[in-house]
Design a protein around this motif. Structure first.
Motif, PDB file in Angstrom:
ATOM      1  N   LYS A 110       0.842  -1.197   0.000  1.00 56.06           N
ATOM      2  CA  LYS A 110       0.000   0.000   0.000  1.00 56.06           C
ATOM      3  C   LYS A 110       0.876   1.245   0.000  1.00 56.06           C
ATOM      4  N   ALA A 111       1.934   1.225   0.785  1.00 55.40           N
ATOM      5  CA  ALA A 111       2.831   2.380   0.862  1.00 55.40           C
ATOM      6  C   ALA A 111       3.512   2.652  -0.474  1.00 55.40           C
ATOM      7  N   ILE A 112       4.027   1.600  -1.148  1.00 56.27           N
ATOM      8  CA  ILE A 112       4.707   1.857  -2.422  1.00 56.27           C
ATOM      9  C   ILE A 112       3.723   2.211  -3.522  1.00 56.27           C
ATOM     10  N   GLN A 113       2.471   1.787  -3.360  1.00 58.10           N
ATOM     11  CA  GLN A 113       1.471   2.141  -4.359  1.00 58.10           C
ATOM     12  C   GLN A 113       1.156   3.633  -4.314  1.00 58.10           C
ATOM     13  N   ILE A 114       1.075   4.179  -3.115  1.00 57.58           N
ATOM     14  CA  ILE A 114       0.666   5.587  -2.999  1.00 57.58           C
ATOM     15  C   ILE A 114       1.839   6.538  -2.739  1.00 57.58           C
ATOM     16  N   GLY A 115       3.023   5.988  -2.470  1.00 52.47           N
ATOM     17  CA  GLY A 115       4.181   6.823  -2.182  1.00 52.47           C
ATOM     18  C   GLY A 115       5.336   6.528  -3.115  1.00 52.47           C
ATOM     19  N   GLU A 116       6.410   7.258  -2.928  1.00 52.55           N
ATOM     20  CA  GLU A 116       7.627   7.050  -3.710  1.00 52.55           C
ATOM     21  C   GLU A 116       8.461   5.931  -3.088  1.00 52.55           C
ATOM     22  N   VAL A 117       8.885   4.994  -3.922  1.00 56.69           N
ATOM     23  CA  VAL A 117       9.690   3.875  -3.438  1.00 56.69           C
ATOM     24  C   VAL A 117      10.938   4.386  -2.726  1.00 56.69           C
ATOM     25  N   SER A 118      11.531   5.438  -3.251  1.00 55.61           N
ATOM     26  CA  SER A 118      12.766   5.975  -2.667  1.00 55.61           C
ATOM     27  C   SER A 118      12.551   6.554  -1.270  1.00 55.61           C
ATOM     28  N   LYS A 119      11.300   6.764  -0.890  1.00 55.76           N
ATOM     29  CA  LYS A 119      11.001   7.231   0.474  1.00 55.76           C
ATOM     30  C   LYS A 119      10.410   6.113   1.335  1.00 55.76           C
ATOM     31  N   VAL A 120       9.647   5.233   0.713  1.00 57.37           N
ATOM     32  CA  VAL A 120       9.035   4.127   1.457  1.00 57.37           C
ATOM     33  C   VAL A 120      10.099   3.145   1.944  1.00 57.37           C
TER      34      VAL A 120
END
Length: 137
Positions: free
Chosen positions: A84-94
């Motif tokens: 869910k986090a990588i879907q809605i956020g940037e991978v480089s931050k997640v």
């Protein structure tokens, strides 16, 4: 040899994040996690049979069953949140936030497993925390 496997684990984990971010586009994150889990399940059982380890199932102690099941539930919860986090956020931050699990693991190891922590480990945890903040801000 453990270091080789740890390095390979790190490489595959990095690939996991990138491949998942590409693959999850337009897909419900829970569905994507379920698909990933089926693939991991099939691969894991294939390795059990390839290494002829299936006979060991009957010798697993009840305590081990309990903690393996709890570990599986924690893994599932982690994966659901991660996808869910990588879907809605940037991978480089997640991913850096996800890797704070290193710090939490060390803390939990001290609390629950009575492991000792060195000054070097504490310094490393502090640096990981600072590094994570620097990467996400």
């Amino acid at each position: 040899m453990w270091m080789v496997f740890a390095l390979l684990s790190s490489i595959f984990a990095a690939l996991t994040a990138i491949l998942a971010k590409i693959g999850i586009e337009g897909v419900n994150s829970n569905l994507a996690t379920a698909i990933r889990t089926v693939v991991v399940l099939l691969m894991s059982w294939a390795m059990v049979f390839i290494t002829n380890a299936q006979g060991g199932i009957s010798t697993i102690a009840p305590k081990s069953w309990l903690f393996l099941i709890l570990s599986g539930l924690a893994t599932g919860a982690s994966w659901l949140c991660y996808y869910k986090a990588i879907q809605i956020g940037e991978v480089s931050k997640v991913v850096p936030i996800d890797k704070l699990s290193i710090v939490l693991t060390i803390i939990f190891a001290v609390i629950f497993l009575n492991e000792t922590v060195t000054t070097k480990s504490i310094a490393g945890c502090v640096l990981i925390g600072i590094g994570t903040l620097m990467m996400i801000l």
